[in-house]
Design an enzyme around this catalytic site. Structure first.
Site: not given
Ligand code: 13P
Ligand code: ZN
Length: 303
Positions: A142, A172, A213
């Site tokens: 993430h 690509e 996000h």
């Molecule tokens: P953490 O520091 O708990 O990994 O959270 C960071 C984040 O990107 C939450 O979406």
């Molecule tokens: Zn995050």
């Protein structure tokens, strides 16, 4: 013989490298982002005897089906910028306890730290991605990929539309992610519900967008998950520039996409192929304000 140093293991070294690269890309400001890598028995076996002081960390969303599995995970609140300097403070190894309602911290996270607050999304996604008969996807990644986030403010938010926009933004993309990119509504991060929604998308797409996000990507290894985000983010940057120049005047056509898929032997996401181009979200106006001021909700939040 010298005792084995886990910070020199392939998995800690690779995690340090990828988190540092992610920070350098600008995808992980402050503690933004988190990564988990599933470890195999052969990875951890040499270190098991040295893990004598362990602690229990409860989970909010019990994840069934991962009992006894080990993961190398970034810590909650950990700054990716600091991982290289202090891996043992900012990374950790966990083992999922029977029933999946808690994990055992085997190594790392400093004295009192723990795994990322996005554990529900990571573990649910690891579970959703393990498909019998296919090679195990060991990574969930993430981060706050800047241009993809920017696009979530202006593109119509459907998986087919986001996929089609990125496919058209760079040749690509269709080859790198033929199964497309999933998208959901905005949700509160760190919750069980966003974890469930993310896992549901990642069961079908290699990457999911959390509007306003960031992104969640999967990979068989860290390099693959990183490369996937890098490809989508590069296309995202191109698209932001194209939109800023007044929008495309020509683009990759459906016929071109069909030719690409044929040449590279991939089956592109049917819902994205069925679109005739991609769409911007409806423009906000008097009838459709960007944010609605809901006094009752604001009052409740401030109390
Ligand atoms: P953490 O520091 O708990 O990994 O959270 C960071 C984040 O990107 C939450 O979406
Ligand atoms: Zn995050």
């Amino acid at each position: 013989m010298d005792s084995l140093r886990i910070d020199q293991s392939w998995f800690v070294s690779e995690m340090v490298r990828v988190t540092t690269d992610m920070w350098r890309k600008g995808w992980d400001e402050r503690n933004g982002g988190n990564v988990s890598l599933r470890l195999l028995p052969s990875d951890i076996e040499p270190y098991l005897a040295s893990w004598t002081k362990t602690r229990i960390w409860p989970l909010t969303l019990p994840v069934a089906g991962l009992d006894g599995e080990y993961f190398l995970v970034t810590g909650t609140g950990a700054y990716f910028r600091n991982v290289e300097r202090e891996p043992e403070e900012n990374l950790g190894i966990i083992r999922v306890l029977p029933g999946g309602s808690a994990v055992e911290i085997m190594w790392g996270f400093g004295e009192k730290g723990g795994p990322t607050s996005e554990m529900p999304a990571h573990l649910s996604s690891h579970f959703a991605c393990q498909k019998p008969g296919s090679r195990l996807k060991r990574v969930i990644m993430h981060c706050h990929a800047t241009h993809v986030i920017a696009l979530s403010y202006v593109l119509e938010l459907t998986s087919a539309n986001i996929t089609r926009a990125l496919w058209e933004a760079s040749t690509e993309c269709l080859v790198v992610f033929p199964d497309g990119i999933g998208i959901m509504d905005w949700m509160v991060p760190g919750t069980d519900s966003i974890g469930d929604a993310t896992a549901a998308l990642l069961a079908h797409h290699p990457m999911a967008v959390w509007p306003f996000h960031g992104v969640f990507a999967t990979g068989h290894d860290l390099g693959e998950a990183f490369g996937l985000i890098e490809t989508a983010e590069k296309a995202g940057e191109l698209l932001v520039k194209v939109i800023s120049m007044g929008g495309p005047r020509q683009t990759i056509s459906t016929a071109n996409l069909v030719d690409l898929a044929r040449r590279f032997g991939v089956k592109p996401l049917p819902s994205a192929m069925a679109l005739n181009g991609w769409r911007m979200a409806e423009k906000a106006g008097a009838e459709k304000p960007i944010t609605r001021l809901e006094p009752a909700l604001v009052g409740a939040a401030l109390r």
